[in-house]
Design a protein around this motif. Structure first.
Motif, short mmCIF file in Angstrom:
data_model
loop_
_atom_site.label_atom_id
_atom_site.label_comp_id
_atom_site.label_asym_id
_atom_site.label_seq_id
_atom_site.Cartn_x
_atom_site.Cartn_y
_atom_site.Cartn_z
N PHE A 16 38.38 40.95 45.97
CA PHE A 16 38.72 39.67 45.36
C PHE A 16 39.29 39.87 43.95
O PHE A 16 40.35 39.32 43.60
CB PHE A 16 37.46 38.78 45.31
CG PHE A 16 37.56 37.59 44.41
CD1 PHE A 16 38.30 36.48 44.78
CD2 PHE A 16 36.89 37.57 43.19
CE1 PHE A 16 38.39 35.37 43.94
CE2 PHE A 16 36.98 36.47 42.34
CZ PHE A 16 37.73 35.37 42.73
N VAL A 17 38.62 40.67 43.15
CA VAL A 17 39.07 40.93 41.77
C VAL A 17 40.40 41.67 41.79
O VAL A 17 41.33 41.33 41.06
CB VAL A 17 37.99 41.71 40.98
CG1 VAL A 17 38.53 42.17 39.64
CG2 VAL A 17 36.75 40.84 40.79
N LYS A 19 42.73 41.74 44.13
CA LYS A 19 43.81 40.85 44.59
C LYS A 19 44.27 39.92 43.47
O LYS A 19 45.47 39.75 43.22
CB LYS A 19 43.33 40.03 45.79
CG LYS A 19 44.38 39.10 46.36
CD LYS A 19 43.82 38.34 47.55
CE LYS A 19 44.86 37.35 48.09
NZ LYS A 19 44.32 36.58 49.22
N GLY A 20 43.31 39.32 42.76
CA GLY A 20 43.65 38.41 41.66
C GLY A 20 44.38 39.11 40.53
O GLY A 20 45.35 38.59 39.98
N LEU A 21 43.91 40.29 40.17
CA LEU A 21 44.56 41.03 39.08
C LEU A 21 45.97 41.45 39.47
O LEU A 21 46.89 41.37 38.66
CB LEU A 21 43.72 42.25 38.69
CG LEU A 21 42.41 41.93 37.97
CD1 LEU A 21 41.55 43.19 37.83
CD2 LEU A 21 42.66 41.29 36.62
N ARG A 22 46.13 41.89 40.71
CA ARG A 22 47.48 42.30 41.16
C ARG A 22 48.44 41.11 41.17
O ARG A 22 49.61 41.26 40.84
CB ARG A 22 47.40 42.96 42.53
CG ARG A 22 46.82 44.35 42.46
CD ARG A 22 46.80 45.04 43.78
NE ARG A 22 46.33 46.42 43.61
CZ ARG A 22 46.27 47.28 44.58
NH1 ARG A 22 46.64 46.95 45.81
NH2 ARG A 22 45.83 48.49 44.36
N LYS A 23 47.94 39.93 41.58
CA LYS A 23 48.78 38.73 41.56
C LYS A 23 49.22 38.38 40.15
O LYS A 23 50.25 37.73 39.95
CB LYS A 23 48.02 37.53 42.14
CG LYS A 23 48.05 37.47 43.66
CD LYS A 23 47.27 36.29 44.19
CE LYS A 23 47.95 34.97 43.89
NZ LYS A 23 47.27 33.82 44.53
N ASN A 24 48.46 38.84 39.16
CA ASN A 24 48.77 38.57 37.76
C ASN A 24 49.47 39.74 37.08
O ASN A 24 49.53 39.80 35.85
CB ASN A 24 47.50 38.17 37.01
CG ASN A 24 47.12 36.73 37.30
OD1 ASN A 24 47.63 35.81 36.67
ND2 ASN A 24 46.24 36.53 38.28
N SER A 105 34.22 32.55 37.48
CA SER A 105 35.53 32.10 37.97
C SER A 105 36.53 33.21 37.65
O SER A 105 36.42 33.88 36.62
CB SER A 105 35.95 30.79 37.29
OG SER A 105 36.38 31.03 35.97
N PHE A 106 37.49 33.40 38.54
CA PHE A 106 38.48 34.43 38.29
C PHE A 106 39.24 34.15 37.00
O PHE A 106 39.56 35.07 36.24
CB PHE A 106 39.46 34.59 39.47
CG PHE A 106 40.46 35.67 39.19
CD1 PHE A 106 40.11 37.00 39.32
CD2 PHE A 106 41.73 35.35 38.73
CE1 PHE A 106 41.01 38.01 39.00
CE2 PHE A 106 42.63 36.36 38.42
CZ PHE A 106 42.28 37.68 38.56
N ASN A 107 39.52 32.88 36.71
CA ASN A 107 40.25 32.53 35.48
C ASN A 107 39.48 32.96 34.23
O ASN A 107 40.08 33.39 33.25
CB ASN A 107 40.58 31.05 35.44
CG ASN A 107 41.74 30.70 36.35
OD1 ASN A 107 42.56 31.56 36.68
ND2 ASN A 107 41.80 29.45 36.78
N LEU A 110 39.95 36.70 34.02
CA LEU A 110 41.33 36.98 33.61
C LEU A 110 41.53 36.72 32.12
O LEU A 110 42.18 37.50 31.43
CB LEU A 110 42.30 36.15 34.45
CG LEU A 110 43.79 36.39 34.21
CD1 LEU A 110 44.17 37.84 34.52
CD2 LEU A 110 44.62 35.44 35.06
#
Length: 119
Positions: A16-17, A19-24, A105-107, A110
């Protein structure tokens, strides 16, 4: 490109972490235990480390202390389910730059990552 070392033994949370970091726009590497984390921290060119405390083989606090004793200067954010104030104080005293508790929260994560990287 900014590279982040994720040290997390929970496969789904690490994914999960990651994927989110790569999207950013970040590049990621995952270590699943403390021993692997120390090896990867010394042999990989990363910009920031996300470190769980509850790791197999070598716990995260020991990893943190070991890396700092070897002169590791890059930012280290503790990401843990442990919200005990004494553990938070111990991690910060040992050289952690930030401390975030699960669930998060992922935000929020981030925002903390970007703050440590000066972005």
């Amino acid at each position: 490109m900014t590279q982040i070392l994720i040290v997390e033994d929970e496969v789904r949370l690490a994914a999960f972490v990651e994927k989110g970091l790569r999207k950013n726009g970040f590049t990621t590497i995952v270590a699943v235990d403390g021993e692997q984390a120390i090896f990867m921290a010394e042999s990989s060119d990363f910009d920031l480390l996300l470190l769980d405390l509850g790791l197999p083989i070598i716990d995260g606090l020991t990893v943190l202390r070991e890396l700092r004793s070897r002169g590791e200067k890059r930012p280290i954010i503790i990401v843990t389910a442990n919200n005990d104030e004494r553990d938070k104080a111990a991690a910060l005293a040992a050289g952690a730059n930030d401390y975030i508790t699960k669930p998060f929260s992922f935000n929020d994560l981030l925002t903390r990552v970007r703050a440590q990287l000066g972005q």
